[in-house]
Design an enzyme around this catalytic site. Sequence first.
Site: not given
Length: 779
Positions: A629-630, A672
């Site tokens: 995950d960003i 994301e």
Amino acid sequence: MTPAVPIPRRAAIGSVPDVHGRLALQRPRPLLVRLYAGLFSEAGLAGRIARRRARRFVLRSLPPAAAVAMGTLVVLGVFDELAVGWGQAAALLGLVAALGGTIARRLLRAGAGEPATWREQLEIGALMVVAAYAVARTGVAGEAESPFQPFVYLVMAFLVAFLARGVGFALVGVAVALELLVWVARGAAPWALPPVAVHAAFVTLFAVLYHAVLAARMAAARQAESAAVRRRLRDIAERARELRLLAPGAAAEPDPAERERGWTESAVVEVEGAVRGALEIAEVALRAHTVAVFTLSDDDRELRLRECRSASDAVVREPIPAGEGALGGAVRRRAPVRLHGDLKAASYYHDATAAKALLAVPLVERRGGHVRGVLVADRVAPVPFTEDDERLLVALSAEILRAMDAERLMIAMRRARDEKERFYDSIERLNRTTKPLEVFDATLEVARGMVDVDFGAVTLADEVDGRIVHRVTRVLAGEDGRAGARLEGLEFSDDTGLVASAVRLGSSLPGKELDISRAPVFDAATRLKGLASLKVIPLRTAQKVLGTVVLGSKRPNAYGAEAVRQLEVVAMQAAESIYRARLFEQTERLATTDGLTGLTNHRTFQVRLDEQLAQAQRYGKKLSLILCDIDHFKAVNDTYGHPVGDVVLRGVAKTLLKDARATDIVARYGGEEFAVVMPETDAAGALVIAERIRERVKALAFETGQGTLKVTLSLGVAAVPDDAARKPELVQRADACLYHAKRHGRDRCVSASSLRAPPPARLGRAAAGAATSPEPDGP
């Protein structure tokens, strides 16, 4: 009470039922009776089977026994005396009987279609060899030379010629052994050895030379037969061209199969039959000395005799000039020539025969008025030809031309039928293809079935960043597979090469023959060598030109106008198939990939993960899942805007694809979040890859209007079967590791093995493996 029935004395030992069904005990037979019965029973030592085998063994042993016995008598010198006694005569008669019986048995087997065995050949050959030595030794006293010794050489030559090679040379060894044994039986005197060596050498030499000569003659006969067949085929092809049975472009086109040759041969035979029939009628009706048909050569400079009926053997077989004599006059005038009186010697006689009357009628086609040859008749008697004779010969020439037209029409109809079938087959095959590579292969195979193709390639033209880029997608390089490997995948710009020009103009190139080794076909740096013919055919659709089909042949003039028209139709169909295959591929790609990042979408990810898990469980292999995950992506969108957020997503996706292996599945899990499925990888190996991905993403720099932007990743790793056994558990463990990484500082990798217990948060969404995207990460 019923009295007992007496038991026969010769009945079998044991209890047998009497007439009333009661058992009665038999008395045993004497020992001698049992021995006699066992000895002479059917399967006994003296029974019928044994006697039959013994007779067969004796009959089969008679020929070799006779050969050995006769050879022994020859060695002992029994036949050396001139006077033949009763014993010698009996031995010779026995030998003749054995030889006759062996030959008769071989003839019976040959009549039944059975081949001769080596044993039969050896028996016949050995009997003939000892018989020859018996004849040669008859009347030879002491060590004198026999006048019948050449008879041995002739017999050996005969045997080597008609028996198998191995048998023949084995018999040569038998003859040499007899010579040596005779020498030994006479005392093995050293001064008597040279004649023995000479005899043995002559026997061997005769056998070897005769075998070599016979083999050479047979080889020469086979070569002569093959040469005669080739000459006949060439003659048929030449006659077909002279009779115009082949279409104008047929000579430059390849043979689609042996059928074309068969059609030409049958057509020539039919025309020759019609010509012979016309000559027979002319000979009888005109009472001519010679009636002949001469055909013009391809360049119309020579006349060649094709059929003739003449009372003379002096008619020339060699070509004669087409512009000389009465025949030349008929060709030039395109009209009959009738002469009589004191004429010059006819040009078609090589002995200066002067005819007293001559009639020549040209073979002129009704369509086009082309002269194909001359039909001529002459007389040595001073009887001129009449107008009726001329009308008859004109009518016969018309029949000959009609036969030629009929066979030409039959060949054209057969060729048209085959071409139509090829078109239907090619269109059907192209319509069945659903993938571009299948279309490329089918297009090249169809083209190779229609024309000569020593080199073939398919190119596509696509627009990249506002410019046209050509790419070689498939190559058929014939025997030189390395050339195809070098060219396949070649990309070149829209320059002045033949491929680019054909795409721009939408027409086949080149228009005429050129030096292919110097012509730029693809780009300036690539040349095609060893080809004599080349054709670049565009792949046109109703919308645009998709690319080209490049065909090359080592044969000059391989692509005539008719062949190019057919190939253009096939290319148009191939272009439509490529267009449909591209649309299908694009639709399939849109259904399985994420439109923004180009990665596998969430739905396809779930299906692929199920497939990989099933395979891992079936074969007991490892499988790892990375969820990443960003960090603070919502802040990126809020601060820099969604377009910049899309750039960040595409950059991270590109990094994931670059660092993942070819067998890994990289997907956009939602928002994301991304996922990487790694088959045949344990948790430790997946953690190494995850750490490398984290560092690569951390090193990325995105230029924005507000400055340089950098992002980080949080990653969770879980594996099968160490951390989970089923899909929900695997996703739950990886999601728990990802949440742990985000709760403990972000920008880090966490594996399931490093956690003692998964945290309770977010477990429901991860375990369900839902298709809905997770909520974006908070700031």
